[in-house]
Design an enzyme around this catalytic site. Structure first.
Site, short mmCIF file in Angstrom:
data_model
loop_
_atom_site.label_atom_id
_atom_site.label_comp_id
_atom_site.label_asym_id
_atom_site.label_seq_id
_atom_site.Cartn_x
_atom_site.Cartn_y
_atom_site.Cartn_z
N CYS A 153 -43.89 93.94 -2.10
CA CYS A 153 -42.83 94.91 -2.40
C CYS A 153 -42.87 96.07 -1.39
O CYS A 153 -43.91 96.70 -1.20
CB CYS A 153 -42.99 95.44 -3.83
SG CYS A 153 -41.66 96.57 -4.23
N ASN A 173 -40.31 81.77 2.37
CA ASN A 173 -39.29 82.56 1.67
C ASN A 173 -38.61 83.52 2.65
O ASN A 173 -39.23 84.04 3.56
CB ASN A 173 -39.96 83.34 0.53
CG ASN A 173 -39.07 84.43 -0.05
OD1 ASN A 173 -39.38 85.62 0.04
ND2 ASN A 173 -37.97 84.07 -0.64
C1 FMN Z 1 -33.11 93.06 -5.69
C2 FMN Z 1 -34.44 92.49 -5.25
C3 FMN Z 1 -35.53 92.56 -6.09
C4 FMN Z 1 -36.77 92.03 -5.71
N1 FMN Z 1 -37.83 92.07 -6.56
C5 FMN Z 1 -39.00 91.50 -6.19
C6 FMN Z 1 -40.10 91.47 -7.10
O1 FMN Z 1 -40.03 91.95 -8.23
N2 FMN Z 1 -41.26 90.87 -6.66
C7 FMN Z 1 -41.37 90.31 -5.41
O2 FMN Z 1 -42.42 89.78 -5.04
N3 FMN Z 1 -40.33 90.32 -4.55
C8 FMN Z 1 -39.16 90.88 -4.92
N4 FMN Z 1 -38.11 90.83 -4.07
C9 FMN Z 1 -38.23 90.07 -2.81
C10 FMN Z 1 -37.75 88.63 -3.04
O3 FMN Z 1 -38.56 87.95 -3.96
C11 FMN Z 1 -37.74 87.83 -1.73
O4 FMN Z 1 -39.04 87.82 -1.20
C12 FMN Z 1 -36.79 88.43 -0.69
O5 FMN Z 1 -35.57 88.82 -1.26
C13 FMN Z 1 -36.53 87.45 0.46
O6 FMN Z 1 -36.03 86.24 -0.04
P1 FMN Z 1 -34.43 85.90 -0.10
O7 FMN Z 1 -33.88 86.16 1.27
O8 FMN Z 1 -34.37 84.47 -0.53
O9 FMN Z 1 -33.83 86.86 -1.09
C14 FMN Z 1 -36.90 91.40 -4.43
C15 FMN Z 1 -35.78 91.35 -3.58
C16 FMN Z 1 -34.56 91.87 -3.98
C17 FMN Z 1 -33.38 91.77 -3.05
#
Ligand code: FMN
Length: 327
Positions: A105, A205
């Site tokens: 995070c 990811n």
């Molecule tokens: C709105 C939002 C909330 C997120 N909350 C978390 C979370 O609670 N824990 C976490 O490990 N990553 C969190 N992430 C990161 C995502 O799990 C992920 O790693 C990141 O968005 C990249 O992947 P994506 O491009 O498929 O979205 C969050 C991302 C977004 C956009």
């Protein structure tokens, strides 16, 4: 062969397509929706370990799971190894099957408290958190992290090795640094470095929003599976399409029909209202409703109207009517 079962303990294995933890989005109603369509594993929103210990109502609600989800990982964030360990144990006692630790995070509130991706800068504390959490529970513990704090300290391979040696069972890499926040393009190739440093499963990811992305991310990264986050906004069925591609080499996996989509949307809506109550449930569902209608005819008019509506029954009728017109 892209498809595999990820086995992280004697009795826990799942398909290699995972729903990402997304704060404010992957709540229980949404996870149930995605899981019932076809994800291998779903991960809870990040839960502050301290809030679990003091039994904050909101934290316990976030960590609650149902049989429908079947395979859910509870994600914990925190900076104190003892508190993380205790929070993991509390969740295990409440029936969690997997604990995921958040080293990814990037938000200021979290990193200023030395949690989330700040732990990538403090390998000693990171190792203590991993060690104490693993030792506190019998269930498998996994780790989600970024490539490093910034491009001058790309230490994810090193942290992955420390994690593996301490008993972590799977690593997910969001292929960006903390300093990138969500900017730039996810560097799927970097995952290979993590993969080469450990033997446990590695999940790629970041920025996977199409079947081509799945194809490229898997081949460029050599990862064991994919985690999908923002790519499911307004289309929880995307995860099933990804699984169809990975499992059956279906290059052009079908979207559900409009009628099937409406049924998924309505179930998601009623689960959300049931879980949070009418007022809060509707408030939360409005965000999903606006994603669900994106790029459909008259969606801007529908979005504006639903945002103003405070009565859940009227809102449900509006959603049904809107989708009935596009089916
Ligand atoms: C709105 C939002 C909330 C997120 N909350 C978390 C979370 O609670 N824990 C976490 O490990 N990553 C969190 N992430 C990161 C995502 O799990 C992920 O790693 C990141 O968005 C990249 O992947 P994506 O491009 O498929 O979205 C969050 C991302 C977004 C956009």
């Amino acid at each position: 062969m892209l498809y595999k079962k990820i086995k992280i303990s004697e009795n826990i294995e799942f398909d290699n397509v995972i729903l990402a933890p997304l704060s404010g989005i992957t709540d229980k109603p949404f996870r149930e929706t995605v899981k019932s369509i076809g994800a291998g594993l779903v991960v809870s929103e990040m839960i502050a370990s301290h809030a679990v210990i003091i039994k904050e109502k909101e934290a316990l609600k976030k960590a609650s799971r149902s049989n429908i989800e079947n395979m859910t990982s509870v994600q914990l964030a925190g900076c104190d190894p003892d508190i993380m360990a205790e929070a993991a144990k509390i969740n295990e006692d409440k029936g969690a099957k997997i604990i995921d630790i958040n080293f990814g995070c990037p938000v200021k509130k979290v990193v200023n408290g030395y949690a989330g991706s700040a732990l990538m800068k403090d390998e000693y504390r990171a190792a203590k958190i991993l060690e104490k959490t693993v030792n506190a529970v019998k269930i498998p513990v996994t780790l989600k992290m970024r490539m490093g704090w910034n491009h001058d300290s790309l230490n994810a391979p090193k942290i992955a090795k420390i994690a593996e040696d301490l008993g972590i069972k799977m690593v997910t890499l969001h292929c960006r640094t903390r300093c990138q926040m969500y900017k730039g393009k996810a560097d799927w190739k970097f995952t290979e470095k993590v993969k080469n440093s450990i033997k446990i499963p590695v999940i790629v990811n970041g920025d996977i929003i199409s079947i081509d992305d799945v194809k490229n991310a898997m081949s460029i990264s050599s990862a064991d599976g994919v985690m999908i986050g923002r790519g499911i906004y307004g289309r929880p069925w995307f995860i099933k399409q990804v699984l169809d591609y990975i499992k059956h080499n279906n290059q052009n996996p079908q979207e559900p029909s409009s009628k099937e989509k409406l049924s998924i949307i309505m179930k998601h809506c009623s689960k959300t209202i049931e879980f949070y109550g009418e007022r809060k449930g509707l408030q939360i569902f409005k965000k999903h409703a606006s994603w669900y209608c994106k790029s459909l005819p008259n969606s801007s008019y529908f979005r504006a109207a639903i945002m103003k509506e405070d009565d859940s029954k009227t809102a449900i009728k509006m959603i049904e009517d809107f989708y009935a017109k596009v089916t």
